[in-house]
Design an enzyme around this catalytic site. Structure first.
Site, mmCIF file in Angstrom:
data_model
loop_
_atom_site.group_PDB
_atom_site.id
_atom_site.type_symbol
_atom_site.label_atom_id
_atom_site.label_comp_id
_atom_site.label_asym_id
_atom_site.label_seq_id
_atom_site.Cartn_x
_atom_site.Cartn_y
_atom_site.Cartn_z
ATOM 1 N N HIS A 109 0.872 -1.165 0.035
ATOM 2 C CA HIS A 109 -0.117 -0.079 -0.056
ATOM 3 C C HIS A 109 0.917 1.206 0.066
ATOM 4 C CE1 HIS A 109 -2.938 3.237 1.046
ATOM 5 N NE2 HIS A 109 -2.093 3.622 2.107
ATOM 6 N N HIS A 114 1.375 5.244 -2.760
ATOM 7 C CA HIS A 114 1.789 6.502 -2.282
ATOM 8 C C HIS A 114 2.839 7.162 -3.030
ATOM 9 C CE1 HIS A 114 -1.043 7.345 1.076
ATOM 10 N NE2 HIS A 114 -0.849 6.253 1.388
ATOM 11 N N GLU A 155 -5.600 9.801 0.202
ATOM 12 C CA GLU A 155 -5.929 8.129 0.562
ATOM 13 C C GLU A 155 -6.906 8.000 -0.533
ATOM 14 O OE1 GLU A 155 -4.037 5.765 1.910
ATOM 15 O OE2 GLU A 155 -3.243 6.708 3.485
ATOM 16 N N SER A 174 -4.085 1.104 -4.528
ATOM 17 C CA SER A 174 -3.502 0.112 -4.218
ATOM 18 C C SER A 174 -4.433 -1.102 -4.050
ATOM 19 C CB SER A 174 -2.581 0.357 -2.873
ATOM 20 O OG SER A 174 -3.437 0.666 -1.769
HETATM 21 FE FE FE Z 1 -1.948 5.333 2.965
#
Ligand code: FE
Ligand code: PHE
Length: 256
Positions: A109, A114, A155, A174
Protein backbone atom coordinates in the site's frame (compact mmCIF):
# COMPACT_ATOMS: atom_id res chain seq x y z
CA UNK A 1 13.91 2.23 11.84
CA UNK A 2 15.80 0.98 8.77
CA UNK A 3 14.31 -1.36 6.18
CA UNK A 4 15.52 -4.81 7.24
CA UNK A 5 15.89 -6.13 3.74
CA UNK A 6 17.39 -9.45 4.79
CA UNK A 7 14.32 -10.17 6.91
CA UNK A 8 12.06 -10.59 3.87
CA UNK A 9 11.39 -14.20 2.96
CA UNK A 10 11.09 -15.42 -0.63
CA UNK A 11 7.34 -15.61 -0.04
CA UNK A 12 7.24 -11.89 0.83
CA UNK A 13 8.93 -10.89 -2.41
CA UNK A 14 6.56 -13.17 -4.27
CA UNK A 15 3.54 -11.53 -2.61
CA UNK A 16 4.81 -8.11 -3.71
CA UNK A 17 5.46 -9.33 -7.26
CA UNK A 18 1.95 -10.76 -7.59
CA UNK A 19 0.26 -7.70 -6.06
CA UNK A 20 2.23 -5.39 -8.34
CA UNK A 21 1.45 -7.33 -11.51
CA UNK A 22 -2.26 -7.57 -10.76
CA UNK A 23 -2.59 -3.91 -9.84
CA UNK A 24 -0.50 -2.57 -12.71
CA UNK A 25 -2.77 -4.32 -15.20
CA UNK A 26 -5.82 -2.51 -13.77
CA UNK A 27 -4.45 1.03 -14.00
CA UNK A 28 -5.21 2.14 -17.58
CA UNK A 29 -8.36 4.23 -17.62
CA UNK A 30 -8.63 4.25 -13.81
CA UNK A 31 -5.40 5.78 -12.45
CA UNK A 32 -4.43 9.40 -13.11
CA UNK A 33 -1.77 10.19 -15.71
CA UNK A 34 0.78 11.38 -13.14
CA UNK A 35 0.58 8.08 -11.26
CA UNK A 36 0.97 5.96 -14.38
CA UNK A 37 3.91 8.06 -15.55
CA UNK A 38 5.76 7.75 -12.24
CA UNK A 39 5.07 4.11 -11.39
CA UNK A 40 8.20 2.78 -13.18
CA UNK A 41 10.27 4.99 -10.87
CA UNK A 42 9.58 2.51 -8.07
CA UNK A 43 12.03 0.18 -9.80
CA UNK A 44 11.86 -3.57 -9.12
CA UNK A 45 8.47 -5.18 -9.78
CA UNK A 46 9.48 -8.74 -9.11
CA UNK A 47 10.58 -8.20 -5.50
CA UNK A 48 10.13 -5.67 -2.71
CA UNK A 49 12.28 -2.71 -3.76
CA UNK A 50 15.04 -1.37 -1.56
CA UNK A 51 14.00 1.96 -0.10
CA UNK A 52 17.50 3.37 -0.75
CA UNK A 53 17.16 2.74 -4.49
CA UNK A 54 13.82 4.52 -4.63
CA UNK A 55 15.21 7.41 -2.62
CA UNK A 56 17.95 8.09 -5.14
CA UNK A 57 15.33 8.76 -7.80
CA UNK A 58 12.71 10.35 -5.55
CA UNK A 59 15.09 12.80 -3.97
CA UNK A 60 16.28 13.95 -7.38
CA UNK A 61 12.73 14.35 -8.62
CA UNK A 62 11.05 16.26 -5.78
CA UNK A 63 13.37 16.34 -2.76
CA UNK A 64 11.22 13.77 -0.92
CA UNK A 65 12.54 10.62 0.72
CA UNK A 66 10.86 7.57 2.19
CA UNK A 67 11.67 6.31 5.67
CA UNK A 68 10.91 2.84 7.01
CA UNK A 69 8.44 2.56 9.90
CA UNK A 70 7.02 -0.49 11.71
CA UNK A 71 3.38 0.54 11.08
CA UNK A 72 0.95 3.38 11.71
CA UNK A 73 2.53 6.20 13.66
CA UNK A 74 0.95 8.84 15.95
CA UNK A 75 -0.34 12.12 14.57
CA UNK A 76 2.49 14.38 15.68
CA UNK A 77 5.48 12.40 14.35
CA UNK A 78 3.48 11.74 11.18
CA UNK A 79 2.86 15.44 10.55
CA UNK A 80 6.50 16.22 11.43
CA UNK A 81 7.84 13.72 8.89
CA UNK A 82 5.62 15.08 6.11
CA UNK A 83 6.54 18.67 6.94
CA UNK A 84 10.17 17.61 6.40
CA UNK A 85 9.42 15.88 3.09
CA UNK A 86 9.85 12.43 4.59
CA UNK A 87 7.17 9.86 3.88
CA UNK A 88 6.79 6.95 6.32
CA UNK A 89 6.61 3.57 4.60
CA UNK A 90 5.66 0.40 6.49
CA UNK A 91 8.35 -2.18 5.86
CA UNK A 92 6.45 -5.46 6.34
CA UNK A 93 4.19 -7.11 3.77
CA UNK A 94 0.82 -8.82 4.20
CA UNK A 95 0.53 -12.58 4.54
CA UNK A 96 -0.80 -14.49 1.52
CA UNK A 97 -4.13 -15.03 3.38
CA UNK A 98 -4.68 -11.24 3.28
CA UNK A 99 -3.74 -10.94 -0.37
CA UNK A 100 -6.89 -9.09 -1.46
CA UNK A 101 -7.53 -6.85 1.50
CA UNK A 102 -5.87 -5.65 4.66
CA UNK A 103 -7.10 -2.89 6.94
CA UNK A 104 -3.64 -1.73 8.04
CA UNK A 105 -1.23 -0.31 5.49
CA UNK A 106 1.66 -2.57 4.50
CA UNK A 107 4.67 -1.98 2.24
CA UNK A 108 2.61 -2.62 -0.89
CA UNK A 109 0.00 0.00 0.00
CA UNK A 110 2.62 2.52 1.05
CA UNK A 111 5.02 2.06 -1.86
CA UNK A 112 2.72 1.29 -4.75
CA UNK A 113 -0.11 3.53 -3.55
CA UNK A 114 1.68 6.59 -2.24
CA UNK A 115 5.18 6.90 -3.59
CA UNK A 116 4.49 7.40 -7.33
CA UNK A 117 2.43 10.52 -6.54
CA UNK A 118 5.37 11.96 -4.57
CA UNK A 119 7.22 12.18 -7.90
CA UNK A 120 4.74 14.84 -9.02
CA UNK A 121 6.08 18.26 -7.95
CA UNK A 122 2.74 19.89 -7.18
CA UNK A 123 1.33 16.93 -5.29
CA UNK A 124 4.63 16.54 -3.43
CA UNK A 125 4.41 20.17 -2.31
CA UNK A 126 0.80 19.63 -1.23
CA UNK A 127 1.77 16.75 1.05
CA UNK A 128 4.51 18.78 2.68
CA UNK A 129 2.11 21.68 3.24
CA UNK A 130 -0.34 19.22 4.68
CA UNK A 131 2.27 18.13 7.22
CA UNK A 132 2.99 21.74 8.19
CA UNK A 133 -0.74 22.38 8.45
CA UNK A 134 -1.04 19.25 10.57
CA UNK A 135 1.37 20.60 13.16
CA UNK A 136 -0.75 23.72 13.41
CA UNK A 137 -4.01 21.75 13.51
CA UNK A 138 -2.58 19.61 16.30
CA UNK A 139 -1.96 22.73 18.39
CA UNK A 140 -5.47 23.97 17.64
CA UNK A 141 -7.04 20.61 18.53
CA UNK A 142 -8.18 20.13 14.93
CA UNK A 143 -5.95 17.19 13.99
CA UNK A 144 -8.87 14.82 13.60
CA UNK A 145 -10.73 17.16 11.24
CA UNK A 146 -7.62 17.72 9.15
CA UNK A 147 -7.04 13.96 9.03
CA UNK A 148 -10.29 13.71 7.08
CA UNK A 149 -8.81 15.94 4.39
CA UNK A 150 -5.86 13.54 4.11
CA UNK A 151 -8.28 10.66 3.88
CA UNK A 152 -10.37 12.22 1.13
CA UNK A 153 -7.39 13.48 -0.89
CA UNK A 154 -4.12 11.58 -0.35
CA UNK A 155 -5.87 8.27 0.41
CA UNK A 156 -9.13 8.36 -1.57
CA UNK A 157 -8.93 11.32 -3.92
CA UNK A 158 -10.38 11.39 -7.43
CA UNK A 159 -9.37 13.84 -10.15
CA UNK A 160 -11.11 14.93 -13.31
CA UNK A 161 -8.72 14.48 -16.24
CA UNK A 162 -9.23 15.09 -19.98
CA UNK A 163 -10.33 11.47 -20.51
CA UNK A 164 -12.61 11.29 -17.47
CA UNK A 165 -12.47 10.60 -13.75
CA UNK A 166 -9.28 9.03 -12.44
CA UNK A 167 -7.90 8.00 -9.04
CA UNK A 168 -4.94 9.65 -7.35
CA UNK A 169 -5.57 8.42 -3.79
CA UNK A 170 -3.31 5.65 -2.53
CA UNK A 171 -6.08 3.69 -0.84
CA UNK A 172 -7.79 3.38 -4.20
CA UNK A 173 -4.70 2.81 -6.31
CA UNK A 174 -3.39 -0.01 -4.12
CA UNK A 175 -6.74 -1.82 -3.87
CA UNK A 176 -7.84 -4.39 -6.41
CA UNK A 177 -11.55 -3.88 -5.77
CA UNK A 178 -11.77 -0.23 -4.86
CA UNK A 179 -10.15 1.04 -8.05
CA UNK A 180 -13.10 0.00 -10.15
CA UNK A 181 -15.60 0.89 -7.41
CA UNK A 182 -14.25 4.40 -6.89
CA UNK A 183 -13.87 5.40 -10.52
CA UNK A 184 -16.63 3.51 -12.33
CA UNK A 185 -19.31 2.12 -10.02
CA UNK A 186 -22.68 3.87 -9.69
CA UNK A 187 -22.86 3.02 -5.97
CA UNK A 188 -20.68 5.72 -4.36
CA UNK A 189 -21.32 9.44 -4.36
CA UNK A 190 -18.76 11.78 -5.88
CA UNK A 191 -18.76 15.41 -4.86
CA UNK A 192 -16.50 18.26 -5.90
CA UNK A 193 -13.89 18.77 -3.18
CA UNK A 194 -14.95 21.44 -0.73
CA UNK A 195 -12.73 21.77 2.34
CA UNK A 196 -15.46 22.33 4.89
CA UNK A 197 -17.62 19.56 3.44
CA UNK A 198 -14.76 17.03 3.34
CA UNK A 199 -13.61 17.81 6.88
CA UNK A 200 -17.17 17.37 8.15
CA UNK A 201 -17.47 13.96 6.54
CA UNK A 202 -16.78 10.81 8.54
CA UNK A 203 -15.11 7.90 6.82
CA UNK A 204 -15.10 4.14 6.92
CA UNK A 205 -11.84 2.31 7.39
CA UNK A 206 -13.08 -1.23 6.81
CA UNK A 207 -15.10 -1.04 3.60
CA UNK A 208 -15.00 0.71 0.25
CA UNK A 209 -15.80 4.41 0.55
CA UNK A 210 -19.35 5.51 -0.14
CA UNK A 211 -18.31 9.13 -0.74
CA UNK A 212 -15.40 10.48 -2.75
CA UNK A 213 -14.30 14.04 -3.40
CA UNK A 214 -13.12 15.16 -6.82
CA UNK A 215 -10.54 17.77 -7.76
CA UNK A 216 -9.89 19.33 -11.16
CA UNK A 217 -6.11 19.49 -10.87
CA UNK A 218 -3.31 19.26 -8.32
CA UNK A 219 -2.74 22.98 -8.77
CA UNK A 220 -6.37 23.54 -7.73
CA UNK A 221 -5.85 21.35 -4.65
CA UNK A 222 -2.67 23.19 -3.76
CA UNK A 223 -4.31 26.58 -4.27
CA UNK A 224 -7.46 25.85 -2.29
CA UNK A 225 -5.50 24.58 0.71
CA UNK A 226 -3.06 27.50 0.75
CA UNK A 227 -5.11 29.89 2.97
CA UNK A 228 -4.88 29.75 6.75
CA UNK A 229 -7.30 27.09 8.04
CA UNK A 230 -7.85 28.70 11.44
CA UNK A 231 -11.26 30.21 10.52
CA UNK A 232 -12.25 26.91 8.92
CA UNK A 233 -11.48 25.03 12.15
CA UNK A 234 -13.62 27.52 14.06
CA UNK A 235 -16.55 26.84 11.76
CA UNK A 236 -15.94 23.10 11.90
CA UNK A 237 -16.22 23.19 15.67
CA UNK A 238 -19.86 24.29 15.33
CA UNK A 239 -20.93 22.33 12.24
CA UNK A 240 -22.16 18.77 12.76
CA UNK A 241 -20.43 15.80 11.15
CA UNK A 242 -21.90 14.26 8.02
CA UNK A 243 -22.03 10.50 7.56
CA UNK A 244 -20.25 9.01 4.55
CA UNK A 245 -22.56 8.20 1.67
CA UNK A 246 -24.89 11.15 2.27
CA UNK A 247 -25.68 13.81 -0.33
CA UNK A 248 -27.15 16.96 1.19
CA UNK A 249 -29.97 18.96 -0.41
CA UNK A 250 -28.54 21.27 -3.05
CA UNK A 251 -25.35 19.30 -3.58
CA UNK A 252 -24.64 18.09 -7.09
CA UNK A 253 -22.59 15.05 -7.82
CA UNK A 254 -19.73 14.90 -10.27
CA UNK A 255 -20.47 12.79 -13.32
CA UNK A 256 -18.01 10.72 -15.36
FE1 FE B 1 -1.96 5.29 3.04
N1 PHE C 1 -3.27 26.08 4.78
C1 PHE C 1 -3.46 25.15 5.85
C2 PHE C 1 -3.44 25.86 7.21
O1 PHE C 1 -3.18 27.01 7.31
C3 PHE C 1 -2.39 24.08 5.84
C4 PHE C 1 -2.64 23.02 4.85
C5 PHE C 1 -2.03 23.02 3.60
C6 PHE C 1 -3.48 21.98 5.16
C7 PHE C 1 -2.28 22.00 2.71
C8 PHE C 1 -3.72 20.96 4.29
C9 PHE C 1 -3.12 20.99 3.04
O2 PHE C 1 -3.70 25.24 8.20
Amino acid sequence: CAQDYAAYAAQDHDTYRRLYARQEALLPGLACDEFIAALPSLGAKDRIPRFDEINERLHKATGWEIVAVPGLIPELPFFTLLANRKFPVTDWIRKPEEFDYIVEPDVFHDLFGHVPMLFDPTFADYVQRYGQGGLKAHDLGAGEKLARLYWYTVEFGLIRQPDGLRAYGAGILSSVGELQHAVRSNDPHRLPLDLLRAMRTRYKIDSYQSSYFVIDSFAQLFGMTAPDFTPLYERLATEPDIEAGVVLPGESEVTG
